[in-house]
Write an enzyme that holds these catalytic residues in place. Sequence first.
Site, PDB file in Angstrom:
ATOM      1  N   HIS A 102     -12.991  32.039  26.086  1.00  0.00           N
ATOM      2  CA  HIS A 102     -11.855  32.158  26.999  1.00  0.00           C
ATOM      3  C   HIS A 102     -10.533  31.935  26.270  1.00  0.00           C
ATOM      4  O   HIS A 102      -9.558  32.643  26.482  1.00  0.00           O
ATOM      5  CB  HIS A 102     -12.004  31.114  28.114  1.00  0.00           C
ATOM      6  CG  HIS A 102     -11.703  31.656  29.461  1.00  0.00           C
ATOM      7  ND1 HIS A 102     -12.643  32.239  30.263  1.00  0.00           N
ATOM      8  CD2 HIS A 102     -10.535  31.732  30.145  1.00  0.00           C
ATOM      9  CE1 HIS A 102     -12.082  32.640  31.391  1.00  0.00           C
ATOM     10  NE2 HIS A 102     -10.798  32.337  31.334  1.00  0.00           N
ATOM     11  N   PHE A 115      -2.251  32.578  31.216  1.00  0.00           N
ATOM     12  CA  PHE A 115      -2.464  34.019  31.318  1.00  0.00           C
ATOM     13  C   PHE A 115      -1.433  34.665  32.247  1.00  0.00           C
ATOM     14  O   PHE A 115      -1.068  35.829  32.066  1.00  0.00           O
ATOM     15  CB  PHE A 115      -3.883  34.294  31.826  1.00  0.00           C
ATOM     16  CG  PHE A 115      -4.306  35.726  31.682  1.00  0.00           C
ATOM     17  CD1 PHE A 115      -4.750  36.205  30.456  1.00  0.00           C
ATOM     18  CD2 PHE A 115      -4.245  36.603  32.755  1.00  0.00           C
ATOM     19  CE1 PHE A 115      -5.132  37.532  30.311  1.00  0.00           C
ATOM     20  CE2 PHE A 115      -4.628  37.925  32.627  1.00  0.00           C
ATOM     21  CZ  PHE A 115      -5.069  38.393  31.404  1.00  0.00           C
ATOM     22  N   GLU A 116      -0.957  33.926  33.236  1.00  0.00           N
ATOM     23  CA  GLU A 116      -0.006  34.465  34.225  1.00  0.00           C
ATOM     24  C   GLU A 116       1.452  34.343  33.772  1.00  0.00           C
ATOM     25  O   GLU A 116       2.354  34.795  34.482  1.00  0.00           O
ATOM     26  CB  GLU A 116      -0.177  33.763  35.574  1.00  0.00           C
ATOM     27  CG  GLU A 116      -1.401  34.170  36.363  1.00  0.00           C
ATOM     28  CD  GLU A 116      -2.706  33.588  35.850  1.00  0.00           C
ATOM     29  OE1 GLU A 116      -2.690  32.448  35.356  1.00  0.00           O
ATOM     30  OE2 GLU A 116      -3.743  34.280  35.923  1.00  0.00           O
ATOM     31  N   CYS A 161      -0.077  25.687  27.735  1.00  0.00           N
ATOM     32  CA  CYS A 161      -0.916  24.977  26.772  1.00  0.00           C
ATOM     33  C   CYS A 161      -2.344  25.472  26.931  1.00  0.00           C
ATOM     34  O   CYS A 161      -2.940  25.296  28.003  1.00  0.00           O
ATOM     35  CB  CYS A 161      -0.820  23.479  27.044  1.00  0.00           C
ATOM     36  SG  CYS A 161      -2.047  22.552  26.124  1.00  0.00           S
ATOM     37  N   GLU A 176     -15.470  25.616  24.871  1.00  0.00           N
ATOM     38  CA  GLU A 176     -16.744  26.018  24.273  1.00  0.00           C
ATOM     39  C   GLU A 176     -16.973  27.520  24.322  1.00  0.00           C
ATOM     40  O   GLU A 176     -17.845  28.043  23.646  1.00  0.00           O
ATOM     41  CB  GLU A 176     -17.885  25.296  24.995  1.00  0.00           C
ATOM     42  CG  GLU A 176     -17.906  23.812  24.663  1.00  0.00           C
ATOM     43  CD  GLU A 176     -19.024  23.082  25.380  1.00  0.00           C
ATOM     44  OE1 GLU A 176     -19.767  23.720  26.142  1.00  0.00           O
ATOM     45  OE2 GLU A 176     -19.123  21.862  25.156  1.00  0.00           O
ATOM     46  N   THR A 177     -16.194  28.210  25.173  1.00  0.00           N
ATOM     47  CA  THR A 177     -16.400  29.660  25.296  1.00  0.00           C
ATOM     48  C   THR A 177     -15.240  30.401  24.632  1.00  0.00           C
ATOM     49  O   THR A 177     -14.301  29.790  24.121  1.00  0.00           O
ATOM     50  CB  THR A 177     -16.460  30.071  26.781  1.00  0.00           C
ATOM     51  OG1 THR A 177     -15.151  29.879  27.332  1.00  0.00           O
ATOM     52  CG2 THR A 177     -17.461  29.226  27.540  1.00  0.00           C
ATOM     53  N   TRP A 188      -1.977  24.761  34.240  1.00  0.00           N
ATOM     54  CA  TRP A 188      -3.128  24.213  33.502  1.00  0.00           C
ATOM     55  C   TRP A 188      -2.616  23.182  32.505  1.00  0.00           C
ATOM     56  O   TRP A 188      -1.572  23.371  31.887  1.00  0.00           O
ATOM     57  CB  TRP A 188      -3.864  25.332  32.744  1.00  0.00           C
ATOM     58  CG  TRP A 188      -5.072  25.852  33.479  1.00  0.00           C
ATOM     59  CD1 TRP A 188      -5.055  26.664  34.576  1.00  0.00           C
ATOM     60  CD2 TRP A 188      -6.451  25.588  33.169  1.00  0.00           C
ATOM     61  NE1 TRP A 188      -6.336  26.922  34.964  1.00  0.00           N
ATOM     62  CE2 TRP A 188      -7.221  26.286  34.128  1.00  0.00           C
ATOM     63  CE3 TRP A 188      -7.100  24.847  32.181  1.00  0.00           C
ATOM     64  CZ2 TRP A 188      -8.613  26.269  34.126  1.00  0.00           C
ATOM     65  CZ3 TRP A 188      -8.490  24.831  32.181  1.00  0.00           C
ATOM     66  CH2 TRP A 188      -9.232  25.523  33.143  1.00  0.00           C
ATOM     67  N   ARG A 192       2.454  17.469  20.387  1.00  0.00           N
ATOM     68  CA  ARG A 192       3.493  18.517  20.312  1.00  0.00           C
ATOM     69  C   ARG A 192       4.236  18.686  21.642  1.00  0.00           C
ATOM     70  O   ARG A 192       4.971  19.649  21.834  1.00  0.00           O
ATOM     71  CB  ARG A 192       2.836  19.841  19.898  1.00  0.00           C
ATOM     72  CG  ARG A 192       2.350  19.803  18.455  1.00  0.00           C
ATOM     73  CD  ARG A 192       1.272  20.819  18.160  1.00  0.00           C
ATOM     74  NE  ARG A 192       0.848  20.750  16.766  1.00  0.00           N
ATOM     75  CZ  ARG A 192      -0.013  19.829  16.282  1.00  0.00           C
ATOM     76  NH1 ARG A 192      -0.512  18.896  17.082  1.00  0.00           N
ATOM     77  NH2 ARG A 192      -0.324  19.820  14.989  1.00  0.00           N
TER      78      ARG A 192
HETATM   79  C1  DLZ Z   1      -9.400  29.616  32.829  1.00  0.00           C
HETATM   80  C2  DLZ Z   1      -8.529  28.843  31.895  1.00  0.00           C
HETATM   81  C3  DLZ Z   1      -9.091  28.074  30.866  1.00  0.00           C
HETATM   82  C4  DLZ Z   1     -10.554  27.976  30.639  1.00  0.00           C
HETATM   83  N1  DLZ Z   1      -8.320  27.349  30.035  1.00  0.00           N
HETATM   84  C5  DLZ Z   1      -6.968  27.396  30.194  1.00  0.00           C
HETATM   85  C6  DLZ Z   1      -6.131  26.659  29.313  1.00  0.00           C
HETATM   86  O1  DLZ Z   1      -6.554  25.907  28.430  1.00  0.00           O
HETATM   87  N2  DLZ Z   1      -4.789  26.778  29.491  1.00  0.00           N
HETATM   88  C7  DLZ Z   1      -4.237  27.578  30.464  1.00  0.00           C
HETATM   89  O2  DLZ Z   1      -2.992  27.644  30.554  1.00  0.00           O
HETATM   90  N3  DLZ Z   1      -5.019  28.257  31.301  1.00  0.00           N
HETATM   91  C8  DLZ Z   1      -6.342  28.182  31.196  1.00  0.00           C
HETATM   92  N4  DLZ Z   1      -7.158  28.888  32.044  1.00  0.00           N
HETATM   93  C9  DLZ Z   1      -6.527  29.623  33.188  1.00  0.00           C
HETATM   94  C10 DLZ Z   1      -6.013  31.031  32.833  1.00  0.00           C
HETATM   95  O3  DLZ Z   1      -4.821  30.987  32.077  1.00  0.00           O
HETATM   96  C11 DLZ Z   1      -5.751  31.838  34.115  1.00  0.00           C
HETATM   97  O4  DLZ Z   1      -4.899  31.103  34.944  1.00  0.00           O
HETATM   98  C12 DLZ Z   1      -7.023  32.140  34.872  1.00  0.00           C
HETATM   99  O5  DLZ Z   1      -7.967  32.796  34.053  1.00  0.00           O
HETATM  100  C13 DLZ Z   1      -6.726  33.043  36.103  1.00  0.00           C
HETATM  101  O6  DLZ Z   1      -6.207  34.302  35.673  1.00  0.00           O
END
Ligand code: DLZ
Length: 163
Positions: free
Chosen positions: A97, A66-67, A89, A94-95, A31, A136
Amino acid sequence: MSSKLKNLSDYKPQDVPNGKNVRIGIVVAEWNPDVTNSLAEGAINTLLKFGVNENSIVLKYVPGSFELPLGAQFIIEAGKVDAVICLGCVIQGETRHFDFICQGVTQGIIELNLKYDLPIIFGVLTTNNQEQALDRAGGKHGNKGDEAAVAALKMIELKKTCE
Ligand code: DLZ
């Protein structure tokens, strides 16, 4: 806590341990790739600068921040590494999450540090917008990847001195 006072790429080279025989894993979140690829570049260049052999860097990618903890765990369990650097990063949206991802990755990384008795470095930017992140990731506030690499080398050395 403000990085206004500190450039993330500012360190005293004489305080950074040599990484000659060190093996390091790097996990990068896909991401926000403009940011995370720059973090990875910074971390790798810093490790090479301090003597880590290119072949001793294990580089893997995960879908999102998250992973990162599970990606780090896969690397640890696959073989011998002295530390793992987690790079991601998370940008405020807006949510809610943002809050859940930040909480999950932070807690996950802390747990890995203690479970494996190994430095798992938190190289995750958590920003309000992309501009702050790019600042950064090699921009005007330095590169969090550099900081993470230096932290890894220092923690590996600290562990050695405690054994
Ligand atoms: C879903 C999501 C969102 C909304 N934003 C980010 C982010 O800004 N940075 C990031 O590294 N990952 C984001 N993800 C993905 C989650 O980390 C994760 O990969 C998904 O929820 C699947 O588990």
